[in-house]
Design an enzyme around this catalytic site. Structure first.
Site, PDB file in Angstrom:
ATOM      1  N   GLY A 123       7.982   4.302 -11.647  1.00  0.00           N
ATOM      2  CA  GLY A 123       7.761   3.222 -10.673  1.00  0.00           C
ATOM      3  C   GLY A 123       6.329   3.207 -10.168  1.00  0.00           C
ATOM      4  O   GLY A 123       5.868   2.209  -9.607  1.00  0.00           O
ATOM      5  N   GLY A 124       5.633   4.347 -10.344  1.00  0.00           N
ATOM      6  CA  GLY A 124       4.210   4.409 -10.012  1.00  0.00           C
ATOM      7  C   GLY A 124       3.928   4.161  -8.536  1.00  0.00           C
ATOM      8  O   GLY A 124       4.783   4.365  -7.674  1.00  0.00           O
ATOM      9  N   CYS A 171       3.328   1.303  -7.103  1.00  0.00           N
ATOM     10  CA  CYS A 171       4.009   0.106  -6.590  1.00  0.00           C
ATOM     11  C   CYS A 171       5.355   0.423  -5.951  1.00  0.00           C
ATOM     12  O   CYS A 171       5.593   0.122  -4.787  1.00  0.00           O
ATOM     13  CB  CYS A 171       4.163  -0.886  -7.733  1.00  0.00           C
ATOM     14  SG  CYS A 171       5.107  -2.322  -7.299  1.00  0.00           S
ATOM     15  N   LYS A 202       6.443  -3.380   1.984  1.00  0.00           N
ATOM     16  CA  LYS A 202       7.194  -4.605   2.314  1.00  0.00           C
ATOM     17  C   LYS A 202       8.471  -4.270   3.077  1.00  0.00           C
ATOM     18  O   LYS A 202       8.900  -5.022   3.940  1.00  0.00           O
ATOM     19  CB  LYS A 202       7.515  -5.411   1.052  1.00  0.00           C
ATOM     20  CG  LYS A 202       6.402  -6.333   0.618  1.00  0.00           C
ATOM     21  CD  LYS A 202       5.130  -5.613   0.509  1.00  0.00           C
ATOM     22  CE  LYS A 202       3.851  -6.138   0.231  1.00  0.00           C
ATOM     23  NZ  LYS A 202       2.802  -5.194  -0.052  1.00  0.00           N
ATOM     24  N   GLY A 214     -11.419  -1.451   6.683  1.00  0.00           N
ATOM     25  CA  GLY A 214     -11.186  -2.312   5.523  1.00  0.00           C
ATOM     26  C   GLY A 214     -10.240  -3.451   5.864  1.00  0.00           C
ATOM     27  O   GLY A 214      -9.093  -3.211   6.236  1.00  0.00           O
ATOM     28  N   ALA A 265       0.477  -5.498  -9.136  1.00  0.00           N
ATOM     29  CA  ALA A 265       1.600  -5.045  -9.962  1.00  0.00           C
ATOM     30  C   ALA A 265       1.961  -6.076 -11.031  1.00  0.00           C
ATOM     31  O   ALA A 265       2.175  -5.726 -12.195  1.00  0.00           O
ATOM     32  CB  ALA A 265       2.798  -4.767  -9.065  1.00  0.00           C
ATOM     33  N   HIS A 293      15.417 -30.982   1.137  1.00  0.00           N
ATOM     34  CA  HIS A 293      15.172 -31.068   2.576  1.00  0.00           C
ATOM     35  C   HIS A 293      16.297 -30.368   3.327  1.00  0.00           C
ATOM     36  O   HIS A 293      17.457 -30.536   2.960  1.00  0.00           O
ATOM     37  CB  HIS A 293      15.119 -32.542   2.993  1.00  0.00           C
ATOM     38  CG  HIS A 293      14.975 -32.702   4.479  1.00  0.00           C
ATOM     39  ND1 HIS A 293      13.774 -32.502   5.132  1.00  0.00           N
ATOM     40  CD2 HIS A 293      15.890 -33.024   5.435  1.00  0.00           C
ATOM     41  CE1 HIS A 293      13.955 -32.704   6.432  1.00  0.00           C
ATOM     42  NE2 HIS A 293      15.225 -33.023   6.643  1.00  0.00           N
TER      43      HIS A 293
HETATM   44  C1  LIG Z   1      -0.178   0.237   0.001  1.00  0.00           C
HETATM   45  C2  LIG Z   1      -0.196  -0.621  -1.246  1.00  0.00           C
HETATM   46  C3  LIG Z   1       0.458  -1.828  -1.248  1.00  0.00           C
HETATM   47  C4  LIG Z   1       0.447  -2.628  -2.394  1.00  0.00           C
HETATM   48  N1  LIG Z   1       1.103  -3.818  -2.368  1.00  0.00           N
HETATM   49  C5  LIG Z   1       1.107  -4.594  -3.475  1.00  0.00           C
HETATM   50  C6  LIG Z   1       1.825  -5.814  -3.496  1.00  0.00           C
HETATM   51  O1  LIG Z   1       2.456  -6.189  -2.527  1.00  0.00           O
HETATM   52  N2  LIG Z   1       1.809  -6.543  -4.624  1.00  0.00           N
HETATM   53  C7  LIG Z   1       1.111  -6.144  -5.729  1.00  0.00           C
HETATM   54  O2  LIG Z   1       1.128  -6.858  -6.734  1.00  0.00           O
HETATM   55  N3  LIG Z   1       0.421  -4.989  -5.737  1.00  0.00           N
HETATM   56  C8  LIG Z   1       0.407  -4.208  -4.640  1.00  0.00           C
HETATM   57  N4  LIG Z   1      -0.260  -3.016  -4.661  1.00  0.00           N
HETATM   58  C9  LIG Z   1      -0.968  -2.634  -5.892  1.00  0.00           C
HETATM   59  C10 LIG Z   1       0.035  -2.103  -6.918  1.00  0.00           C
HETATM   60  O3  LIG Z   1       0.735  -1.015  -6.390  1.00  0.00           O
HETATM   61  C11 LIG Z   1      -0.718  -1.700  -8.175  1.00  0.00           C
HETATM   62  O4  LIG Z   1      -1.467  -2.795  -8.638  1.00  0.00           O
HETATM   63  C12 LIG Z   1       0.259  -1.270  -9.263  1.00  0.00           C
HETATM   64  O5  LIG Z   1       1.036  -0.178  -8.855  1.00  0.00           O
HETATM   65  C13 LIG Z   1      -0.521  -0.908 -10.533  1.00  0.00           C
HETATM   66  O6  LIG Z   1       0.397  -0.560 -11.515  1.00  0.00           O
HETATM   67  P1  LIG Z   1      -0.012   0.414 -12.709  1.00  0.00           P
HETATM   68  O7  LIG Z   1       1.224   0.574 -13.511  1.00  0.00           O
HETATM   69  O8  LIG Z   1      -1.238  -0.086 -13.354  1.00  0.00           O
HETATM   70  O9  LIG Z   1      -0.401   1.780 -12.016  1.00  0.00           O
HETATM   71  P2  LIG Z   1       0.370   2.753 -11.025  1.00  0.00           P
HETATM   72  O10 LIG Z   1       1.418   2.052 -10.260  1.00  0.00           O
HETATM   73  O11 LIG Z   1      -0.704   3.461 -10.283  1.00  0.00           O
HETATM   74  O12 LIG Z   1       1.125   3.753 -11.998  1.00  0.00           O
HETATM   75  C14 LIG Z   1       0.425   4.634 -12.818  1.00  0.00           C
HETATM   76  C15 LIG Z   1       1.329   5.796 -13.133  1.00  0.00           C
HETATM   77  O13 LIG Z   1       0.722   6.605 -14.122  1.00  0.00           O
HETATM   78  C16 LIG Z   1       0.978   7.963 -13.852  1.00  0.00           C
HETATM   79  N5  LIG Z   1      -0.064   8.758 -14.504  1.00  0.00           N
HETATM   80  C17 LIG Z   1      -1.392   8.711 -14.265  1.00  0.00           C
HETATM   81  N6  LIG Z   1      -2.051   9.538 -15.104  1.00  0.00           N
HETATM   82  C18 LIG Z   1      -1.106  10.111 -15.888  1.00  0.00           C
HETATM   83  C19 LIG Z   1      -1.158  11.067 -16.936  1.00  0.00           C
HETATM   84  N7  LIG Z   1      -2.325  11.548 -17.366  1.00  0.00           N
HETATM   85  N8  LIG Z   1      -0.003  11.447 -17.500  1.00  0.00           N
HETATM   86  C20 LIG Z   1       1.185  10.938 -17.086  1.00  0.00           C
HETATM   87  N9  LIG Z   1       1.285  10.037 -16.096  1.00  0.00           N
HETATM   88  C21 LIG Z   1       0.158   9.624 -15.497  1.00  0.00           C
HETATM   89  C22 LIG Z   1       0.919   8.037 -12.336  1.00  0.00           C
HETATM   90  O14 LIG Z   1       1.617   9.154 -11.843  1.00  0.00           O
HETATM   91  C23 LIG Z   1       1.563   6.703 -11.938  1.00  0.00           C
HETATM   92  O15 LIG Z   1       2.950   6.866 -11.705  1.00  0.00           O
HETATM   93  C24 LIG Z   1      -0.245  -2.189  -3.546  1.00  0.00           C
HETATM   94  C25 LIG Z   1      -0.895  -0.953  -3.548  1.00  0.00           C
HETATM   95  C26 LIG Z   1      -0.865  -0.176  -2.412  1.00  0.00           C
HETATM   96  C27 LIG Z   1      -1.554   1.154  -2.429  1.00  0.00           C
END
Ligand SMILES: Cc1cc2nc3c(=O)[nH]c(=O)nc-3n(C[C@H](O)[C@H](O)[C@H](O)COP(=O)(O)OP(=O)(O)OC[C@H]3O[C@@H](n4cnc5c(N)ncnc54)[C@H](O)[C@@H]3O)c2cc1C
Length: 467
Positions: A37-38, A40, A49, A173, A311, A435
């Site tokens: 789920g990373g 997000c 949210k 910020g 995301a 509406h």
């Molecule tokens: C507080 C906050 C609120 C947010 N709200 C929103 C929102 O409302 N809407 C929206 O669209 N975006 C939002 N975002 C941004 C959104 O979370 C990111 O854009 C999104 O998570 C990016 O997805 P990703 O899969 O690229 O990376 P990530 O979600 O960062 O996932 C990357 C994953 O890779 C794993 N990983 C990294 N390196 C390695 C490795 N070498 N080996 C194995 N695993 C690894 C990490 O552990 C992680 O789980 C928000 C961000 C934050 C911090």
């Protein structure tokens, strides 16, 4: 024989890519070192949210008197708020794990390092694949200033797990994350100050929308310092003092906690990029239109390579990358990306702002419809907000839509689809909207492009007050 794919990172870019690749018949291996789920699902979109929802509900009950809801002794039980937030996160993480399993994606736990265009190292063993997709995400930027290591300074992850609601909070910020936390903590009763270096908060968003939004933040009691540069933070144990230069004038603000929300950077160190020769520029993995890196067979998607760290952008890129890797045609439309601020009121935007259209030399006209002319918006939010449509001056094609007000983050999907289908304002007007809904304001804004809104007096400016 099916192709073998390794996807590094189980966030919204990686897990969606994994499911799509499995649908296309690949043998998919997803490697995640922390939580499926990373950012997000675990510490980003979803928990924020969930907490914004609770904070808004709290305010709605507190202010319910005006609509006949009278409740005494309304309190926030913070541990329960955190438990609710965690339950939403856990439910969604389990849901994604279930989806991956149902699609026969093999999940591996550990830190992956790219060793060659066709192999990664995991927990001391080498894994091979036909293609590798890097979806390793991002981490908070940590600016260095005197006092930056003091206790009480938080990043967004720490701010989601505080032991109690701080009495006061400075947020460094005024971008989307900073603003969402500002509204959330303010709605929980905390005194909030936003410190933004640029001339206005939410840079990149439409100026009129931000202006109206700032009025709402001020009405809530959020203090906003723009043109403000943090020079130092000092502390006396119980309180932090931010030393700020506001347009050349030194001022000080004190608070119990300080949230650093100055942006995020790709998390790409220690994953073998240098050794494999993958090109990185400005701290980001460089990719082409099909999300191929400089090394054939290695793709990169999501926050680690995208300038738009969202995301839904990562998920769309993940799908496009694996479709390409598995020999399919893809349809990634990277210029129509909705961006939302899940605050109160909400903001949502897609396409060009007036400033951007002007800079690109596009001839355009605008239509603004104030939500004070929309029945559902009056019912839900006292008619606060507006929709602005930017359309080509010759054919009326929609090139940008900007909304502040209730349900903005859902309404923007209609605007994105309209742009995707190259719709004109005339087509938006001739689409019958139910509406009473806030969505009725969309054709009204389209009519406003030619000064013909039905529910707004001719000649009255959008900021001239409610009907
Ligand atoms: C507080 C906050 C609120 C947010 N709200 C929103 C929102 O409302 N809407 C929206 O669209 N975006 C939002 N975002 C941004 C959104 O979370 C990111 O854009 C999104 O998570 C990016 O997805 P990703 O899969 O690229 O990376 P990530 O979600 O960062 O996932 C990357 C994953 O890779 C794993 N990983 C990294 N390196 C390695 C490795 N070498 N080996 C194995 N695993 C690894 C990490 O552990 C992680 O789980 C928000 C961000 C934050 C911090």
């Amino acid at each position: 024989m099916s192709k073998r794919l390794i996807i590094v990172g189980g966030g919204p870019a990686g897990y969606v890519a994994a499911i799509r690749a499995a649908q296309l018949g690949a043998d998919v291996h997803l490697i995640e070192k922390e939580h499926i789920g990373g950012v997000c699902l675990n510490v980003g979109c979803i928990p924020t949210k969930a907490m914004l929802h609770v904070a808004e509900t709290y305010q709605a009950v507190l202010n319910g008197n005006s609509i006949g809801i009278c409740a005494d002794n309304v309190n926030v039980e913070w541990p329960k708020v955190l438990a609710y937030k965690n339950s939403v996160v856990n439910r969604l993480v389990l849901g994604v794990q279930g989806l991956l399993k149902a699609n026969r994606v093999t999940i591996h736990h550990g830190h992956a390092t790219v060793r060659s265009p066709k192999s990664v190292e995991l927990n001391g063993a080498e894994m091979e694949a036909d293609s590798i997709v890097l979806a390793v995400g991002s981490e908070p930027s940590r600016p260095d200033f005197p006092g930056s290591d003091l206790p009480g300074l938080l990043d967004s992850t720490a701010a989601l797990n505080l032991e109690s609601i701080p009495e006061s909070l400075i947020i460094l910020g005024g971008g989307v994350i900073g603003v969402e936390f500002a509204v959330m903590f303010r709605n929980f009763g905390c005194n909030v100050t936003i410190v933004e270096m640029l001339p206005r908060i939410l840079p990149g968003m439409d100026a009129d929308i931000v202006e109206q939004f700032q009025i709402e933040l001020a009405r809530k009691g959020i203090s906003i310092l723009t043109g403000a540069r943090l020079t130092e933070v000092s502390g006396n144990g119980s309180e932090l003092c931010a030393h700020i230069d506001v347009n050349g004038q030194p001022i000080e603000r004190t608070a119990e906690k300080m949230l650093i929300a100055v942006g995020r950077r790709p998390r790409i160190n220690g994953i073998g990029l240098k050794e494999t020769g993958v090109t990185v520029e400005h701290g980001r993995i460089v990719v082409d239109d099909c999300f191929r890196t400089s090394i054939p067979g290695i793709y990169a998607v999501g926050d680690c390579s995208s300038t738009m760290m969202l995301a839904h952008v990562g998920s769309a890129q993940g799908i496009a990358a694996v479709e390409h890797a598995l020999g399919h045609t893809t349809a990634y439309v990277g210029h129509i990306i909705p961006a939302c601020v899940y605050s109160n009121p909400e903001i949502a935007s897609v396409g060009l702002t007036e400033e951007q259209a002007r800079a690109q030399g596009i001839h355009f006209k605008t239509g603004v419809f104030p939500l004070a002319g929309n029945g559902k918006a009056i019912i839900e939010s006292n008619g606060t907000g507006m929709i602005k449509i930017i359309a080509g001056s010759r054919h009326g094609e929609i090139i940008g839509v900007h909304i502040v007000g209730p349900r903005a983050t859902d309404l923007i999907a209609e605007a994105a689809l309209a742009m995707r289908l190259e719709a004109t304002v005339t087509e938006l007007v001739s689409t019958i909207h139910a509406h009473p809904t806030v969505s009725e304001a969309m054709p009204e804004a389209a009519l406003a492009v030619d000064g013909l809104s039905i529910h707004w007096p001719p000649g009255m400016k959008h900021n001239q007050g409610a009907l």
